[in-house]
Write a protein that holds these residues in place. Sequence first.
Motif, mmCIF file in Angstrom:
data_model
loop_
_atom_site.group_PDB
_atom_site.id
_atom_site.type_symbol
_atom_site.label_atom_id
_atom_site.label_comp_id
_atom_site.label_asym_id
_atom_site.label_seq_id
_atom_site.Cartn_x
_atom_site.Cartn_y
_atom_site.Cartn_z
ATOM 1 N N ILE A 39 0.854 -1.187 0.000
ATOM 2 C CA ILE A 39 0.000 0.000 0.000
ATOM 3 C C ILE A 39 0.891 1.238 0.000
ATOM 4 N N VAL A 40 0.559 2.188 -0.879
ATOM 5 C CA VAL A 40 1.300 3.437 -0.987
ATOM 6 C C VAL A 40 0.376 4.571 -0.545
ATOM 7 N N ILE A 41 0.885 5.432 0.320
ATOM 8 C CA ILE A 41 0.144 6.614 0.756
ATOM 9 C C ILE A 41 0.876 7.824 0.199
ATOM 10 N N ASP A 42 0.149 8.706 -0.489
ATOM 11 C CA ASP A 42 0.760 9.934 -0.964
ATOM 12 C C ASP A 42 -0.210 11.094 -0.811
ATOM 13 N N LYS A 43 0.325 12.295 -0.912
ATOM 14 C CA LYS A 43 -0.447 13.523 -0.739
ATOM 15 C C LYS A 43 -0.958 13.981 -2.094
ATOM 16 N N LEU A 44 -2.238 14.324 -2.141
ATOM 17 C CA LEU A 44 -2.805 14.865 -3.367
ATOM 18 C C LEU A 44 -2.620 16.375 -3.392
ATOM 19 N N PRO A 45 -2.470 16.961 -4.577
ATOM 20 C CA PRO A 45 -2.385 18.419 -4.648
ATOM 21 C C PRO A 45 -3.720 19.023 -4.209
ATOM 22 N N PRO A 46 -3.713 20.252 -3.708
ATOM 23 C CA PRO A 46 -4.967 20.866 -3.281
ATOM 24 C C PRO A 46 -5.944 20.983 -4.443
ATOM 25 N N ALA A 47 -7.206 20.733 -4.148
ATOM 26 C CA ALA A 47 -8.252 20.857 -5.178
ATOM 27 C C ALA A 47 -8.579 22.323 -5.378
ATOM 28 N N ASN A 48 -8.866 22.681 -6.601
ATOM 29 C CA ASN A 48 -9.293 24.044 -6.913
ATOM 30 C C ASN A 48 -10.798 24.103 -6.721
ATOM 31 N N ASP A 49 -11.244 24.607 -5.575
ATOM 32 C CA ASP A 49 -12.675 24.643 -5.255
ATOM 33 C C ASP A 49 -13.446 25.607 -6.141
ATOM 34 N N ASP A 50 -12.736 26.492 -6.859
ATOM 35 C CA ASP A 50 -13.413 27.437 -7.745
ATOM 36 C C ASP A 50 -13.854 26.784 -9.042
ATOM 37 N N ASP A 51 -13.288 25.634 -9.356
ATOM 38 C CA ASP A 51 -13.601 24.945 -10.606
ATOM 39 C C ASP A 51 -14.754 23.986 -10.378
ATOM 40 N N ALA A 52 -15.929 24.333 -10.859
ATOM 41 C CA ALA A 52 -17.120 23.507 -10.648
ATOM 42 C C ALA A 52 -16.983 22.131 -11.294
ATOM 43 N N LEU A 53 -16.137 21.992 -12.293
ATOM 44 C CA LEU A 53 -15.989 20.721 -12.988
ATOM 45 C C LEU A 53 -14.799 19.908 -12.487
ATOM 46 N N SER A 54 -14.153 20.345 -11.409
ATOM 47 C CA SER A 54 -12.967 19.639 -10.932
ATOM 48 C C SER A 54 -13.275 18.212 -10.492
ATOM 49 N N ALA A 55 -14.531 17.925 -10.150
ATOM 50 C CA ALA A 55 -14.906 16.570 -9.749
ATOM 51 C C ALA A 55 -14.866 15.613 -10.936
ATOM 52 N N PHE A 56 -14.834 16.134 -12.147
ATOM 53 C CA PHE A 56 -14.848 15.298 -13.344
ATOM 54 C C PHE A 56 -13.458 15.215 -13.965
ATOM 55 N N SER A 57 -12.442 15.049 -13.127
ATOM 56 C CA SER A 57 -11.066 15.067 -13.618
ATOM 57 C C SER A 57 -10.751 13.905 -14.553
ATOM 58 N N GLU A 58 -11.584 12.856 -14.555
ATOM 59 C CA GLU A 58 -11.321 11.744 -15.462
ATOM 60 C C GLU A 58 -11.565 12.137 -16.917
ATOM 61 N N TRP A 59 -12.164 13.316 -17.134
ATOM 62 C CA TRP A 59 -12.450 13.784 -18.490
ATOM 63 C C TRP A 59 -11.507 14.913 -18.880
ATOM 64 N N THR A 60 -10.259 14.825 -18.491
ATOM 65 C CA THR A 60 -9.331 15.918 -18.768
ATOM 66 C C THR A 60 -8.172 15.505 -19.667
ATOM 67 N N SER A 61 -8.379 14.486 -20.474
ATOM 68 C CA SER A 61 -7.296 14.059 -21.358
ATOM 69 C C SER A 61 -7.315 14.877 -22.644
ATOM 70 N N GLY A 62 -6.223 14.825 -23.377
ATOM 71 C CA GLY A 62 -6.159 15.497 -24.672
ATOM 72 C C GLY A 62 -7.206 14.979 -25.636
ATOM 73 N N ALA A 63 -7.487 13.666 -25.579
ATOM 74 C CA ALA A 63 -8.510 13.088 -26.455
ATOM 75 C C ALA A 63 -9.883 13.664 -26.129
ATOM 76 N N ASP A 64 -10.162 13.881 -24.858
ATOM 77 C CA ASP A 64 -11.439 14.479 -24.475
ATOM 78 C C ASP A 64 -11.525 15.928 -24.951
ATOM 79 N N ASP A 65 -10.443 16.669 -24.787
ATOM 80 C CA ASP A 65 -10.428 18.054 -25.262
ATOM 81 C C ASP A 65 -10.717 18.122 -26.757
ATOM 82 N N GLU A 66 -10.105 17.212 -27.510
ATOM 83 C CA GLU A 66 -10.319 17.196 -28.957
ATOM 84 C C GLU A 66 -11.749 16.815 -29.313
#
Length: 71
Positions: A39-66
């Motif tokens: 088991i690996v424990i690591d720290k996540l970067p702080p979430a940007n609470d101003d970004d309403a879509l930050s919960a959908f980070s799985e849709w942030t690839s270049g293929a999705d952008d295209e």
Amino acid sequence: MLLSKLTSKAQTVIPREIRAQLDLKPGDVVRYRHTDAGIVIDKLPPANDDDALSAFSEWTSGADDEAWADL
């Protein structure tokens, strides 16, 4: 070797040395990942609470952008 005890509520304290190595502060989010080595424990970067879509980070690839570029 560092140890910590699990409470009846399945809580534990991350040892001071580990908190220092990960630079953990109150409010930080840690991630637990199962790997072949254990088991690996690591720290996540702080979430940007101003970004309403930050919960959908799985849709942030270049293929999705295209795919969504024409919308």
